[in-house]
Enzyme design. Structure first.
Site, PDB file in Angstrom:
ATOM      1  N   GLU A 163      39.770  42.092  40.827  1.00 29.07           N
ATOM      2  CA  GLU A 163      40.853  42.952  40.238  1.00 29.07           C
ATOM      3  C   GLU A 163      40.401  43.665  39.107  1.00 29.07           C
ATOM      4  OE1 GLU A 163      43.482  43.858  41.945  1.00 29.07           O
ATOM      5  OE2 GLU A 163      43.219  42.148  43.007  1.00 29.07           O
ATOM      6  N   HIS A 221      37.201  51.020  38.110  1.00 30.25           N
ATOM      7  CA  HIS A 221      37.181  52.287  38.946  1.00 30.25           C
ATOM      8  C   HIS A 221      38.097  53.257  38.433  1.00 30.25           C
ATOM      9  CE1 HIS A 221      37.579  54.124  43.447  1.00 30.25           C
ATOM     10  NE2 HIS A 221      36.740  54.722  42.521  1.00 30.25           N
TER      11      HIS A 221
END
Length: 704
Positions: free
Chosen positions: A494, A500
């Site tokens: 996660e 990202h």
């Protein structure tokens, strides 16, 4: 106008832009009493949960819709010739109020919902669908975008602005902008009904998960559980011990429970939670699948999957099935071998019964101990939650990307269990805020996900505010939160999504961070799992919660040696779920599903994914929230697709010096910071130097 996100979200509905410097006056109302109608004054514009309550959401969402419609009407009916600024940029610059309210609303409906929020969600779902259609099925608006697209070579746009124009045009076409007015009205009715059904599914499944919790009153049925585990399971609503259901088919405690009747009771509760109970979802999922098929046909495609996959790396259902058919024989063959080993272990332990799904994890753990001398209970004391986060997940980000982290106890959160950290670049520059919400509770849906409260964009000078949500069992008061290795991997996974989002470096929010195709968005997250077992990282965080002793090398060796253990099972259950998704979404528009259970059984049988009866799908259709309650319809295959990418990518790291700042920086600059500014195949190939290969994945799985 931030487009539909590819983050792991509870509900994927239309979402407007992250922020706007201009406000529409026509639809405004008094903002003095509603914190969602104004910018937060907290750092990074983080939502101020000390001021937000249930009563604020509906007015803010309704005003956000009104403002969005007003802005869209102004753009669509502009009498001036279309320009990038008065059309595309104006679209991108619309809807600040709605996005601000939705970001908080979806966070709470996923992680900490209540009856009021669920009622608002049901009421608003068709309204959000109507708004999306009012934009993407608006012919005046589409013609303006189309005229710019057709003359794009003469517009002298920078590369990101050109990508934004192209993305908008593609989104309009995919959404049905070329349909006749009559067909548009039909499509609107489908979209509205699907939005309502999705919301109903999520609400029903949450009730099924909570209602399916199993209460044990006889401790003999819970033999094998530790005193600490029993204490954490004490039923606060009455006598006995209450085991809540995780979102997956298999339940974590089945590995430890020694009593076979107890195991079967827990497994059956999970398997049947939304089938035949008061919270049955079979009719809901059948109607969703049928409507999606009709939508695909209306838009000119053979099925929903063919329509849905247009902007993905796979492109067509045939490519997805090609991936499946290349993996199924090896996966099921290995699962058969594993089943035989487990059956022998049952016999060795004095059992006189045939292996069933509820036996698998319990006896597989015995096989693992016998083969690798590795007991999960030996490992867990070295995986204390906060230490894993700060000295493992964060430490890996420091070594690869130069990040540092500071706990922020002054930022209000939506639940007492949520922790907040501020991120800093290597040069001390601030990067954003991170919220970590790890423990399960009745108000939280199952699974794990990442999303944004605030999305990065240079247009609005916004830095990211990101949250991770998981569902780890909460220990009893005073007890440590000790994780399994799978839970450790989930935390790294996660946070890979979070990275990202944090490294996004885009001008426009629609292209920022994780706004990429499903079969790419899971790549950075799965790739980040690799660092959990990297020697330098593991030794820094795997510390005994009582003594501080570093995990012994002998245990590390056992963990690594057992890395390919049970991979036949793991891959088969994943393939089974991925195949169910594609089977549901490749039906023709004239198909009527009379029996969802029969459909599921046939879908597994015709692809030979039922040959090992003790290996059930990771998610049964009736509680497959990824595809019926979230944005993974015809997209669950992406976990396997991106597994191929992440093993191939890690292979590059291994060939180029492993965990170094130089390698991390290159990966950040060429992958993690690029958002959706390049075709994804090109982005990967530019970084890797070649197309991805499947061999590293097969090797990692022990299938080659």
């Amino acid at each position: 106008m931030k487009k539909i996100s590819t983050m792991i979200m509870l509900t994927v509905l239309f979402s407007a832009c992250n922020d706007s410097k201009t406000k529409n006056k026509g639809a405004s109302q008094d903002t003095s009493e509603n914190p969602l109608l104004v910018e937060s004054t907290l750092p990074y514009y983080a939502p101020d949960f000390s001021k937000i309550n249930n009563s604020h959401f509906k007015p803010a969402l309704l005003q956000g819709i009104a403002e969005q419609k007003e802005a869209i009407d102004k753009i669509a009916n502009n009498t001036e010739a279309a320009t990038f600024e008065n059309t595309v940029l104006a679209l991108e610059n619309s809807g600040a109020t709605l996005d601000r309210a939705q970001n908080v609303f979806y966070a709470l409906t996923g992680a900490h919902t209540n009856d009021t929020l669920q009622a608002i969600q049901e009421e608003m779902a068709p309204k959000f669908s109507e708004l999306r259609d009012a934009i993407y099925l608006n012919d005046n608006l589409f013609q303006r975008v189309k005229s710019l697209y057709e003359s794009k070579e003469s517009l002298d746009l920078d590369s990101e602005s050109l990508r934004l124009l192209e993305t908008y045009f593609e989104d309009f076409e995919i959404a049905g902008a070329n349909l006749s007015e009559e067909k548009k009205e039909t499509l609107k009715s489908y979209n509205s009904r699907l939005a309502s059904l999705t919301t109903t599914f999520n609400k029903t499944l949450l009730e099924a998960n909570n209602g399916g919790a199993v209460v044990f009153t006889d401790t003999s049925e819970l033999a094998g559980l530790s005193e600490a585990q029993l204490k954490s399971l004490e039923n606060k609503d009455g006598e006995g011990w209450k085991i809540s259901l995780q979102n997956t088919t298999q339940q974590p405690l089945l590995q430890t429970m020694e009593n076979r009747d107890g195991r079967e009771k827990l497994f059956s509760a999970a398997w049947n939670r939304a089938d035949g109970s008061a919270h049955d979802t079979k009719a809901i999922i059948s109607e969703i699948a049928e409507l999606r098929a009709k939508k695909g046909a209306l838009l000119g495609f053979a099925n929903y999957a063919e329509w849905s996959l247009q902007n993905t790396m796979a492109k067509k259902p045939e490519k997805v099935f090609e991936l499946f058919y290349g993996l199924i024989p090896a996966a099921t063959a290995k699962a058969k071998v594993e089943a035989d080993e487990i059956q022998q272990m049952i016999k060795q332990k004095g059992g006189d019964f045939t292996l069933e799904a509820w036996d698998w994890n319990h006896y597989a753990e015995m096989v693992r101990i016998a083969k690798y001398d590795l007991d999960e209970n030996q490992i867990k004391p070295y995986f204390e939650l906060k230490t894993v986060l700060e000295k493992g997940v964060f430490y890996a980000a420091e070594k690869l990307y130069g990040l540092t982290f500071k706990a922020r106890t002054d930022i209000p959160t939506y639940h007492e269990d949520v922790m907040v950290y501020e991120l800093f670049e290597e040069n001390g520059k601030t990067l954003g805020l991170f919220y970590a919400d790890f423990f399960s509770r009745p108000s939280k849906r199952g699974g794990a996900w990442m999303s944004n409260f605030v999305t990065q964009s240079k247009m609005y000078n916004k830095k990211p505010v990101i949250y991770n949500v998981c569902n780890y069992p909460k220990p009893a008061d005073g007890e440590p939160a000790l994780l399994t290795y799978d839970e450790v991997s989930t935390m790294f996974h996660e946070f890979g999504h979070a990275l990202h989002g944090f490294f996004a470096d885009q001008q426009y929010p629609s292209l920022s961070g994780t706004s990429v195709a499903r079969d790419f968005v899971e790549f950075p997250s799965q790739f980040n799992e690799n660092w959990a077992l990297y020697p330098e990282i593991l030794k820094n965080y795997a510390l005994h919660y009582q003594t501080g002793e570093q995990i012994p090398q002998a245990l590390i060796d056992k963990i690594k040696k057992s890395g390919t253990f049970n991979q036949g099972y793991s891959l088969t259950e994943n393939l089974a779920a991925s195949n169910l998704d594609m089977q549901w979404h490749t039906i023709a528009a004239d198909i009527k599903i009379e029996d969802a259970n029969a459909f599921e059984k046939e879908a597994l049988n015709k692809t030979k994914l039922d040959v090992v009866s003790a290996v059930p799908p990771r998610y049964r259709s009736t509680y497959f929230s990824h595809i019926f309650g979230s944005g993974y319809a015809a997209g669950y295959y992406s976990y396997l697709w991106t597994e191929m990418l992440h093993h191939d990518a890690y292979n590059w790291f291994e060939d180029n010096g492993g965990l170094t700042r130089e390698n991390g920086q290159r990966f950040r600059e060429m992958i993690l910071s690029r958002g959706n500014t390049l075709p994804l195949e090109k982005m990967y190939k530019d970084w890797r130097g070649s197309d991805p290969k499947i061999e590293p994945m097969l090797k990692a799985r022990g299938l080659k």
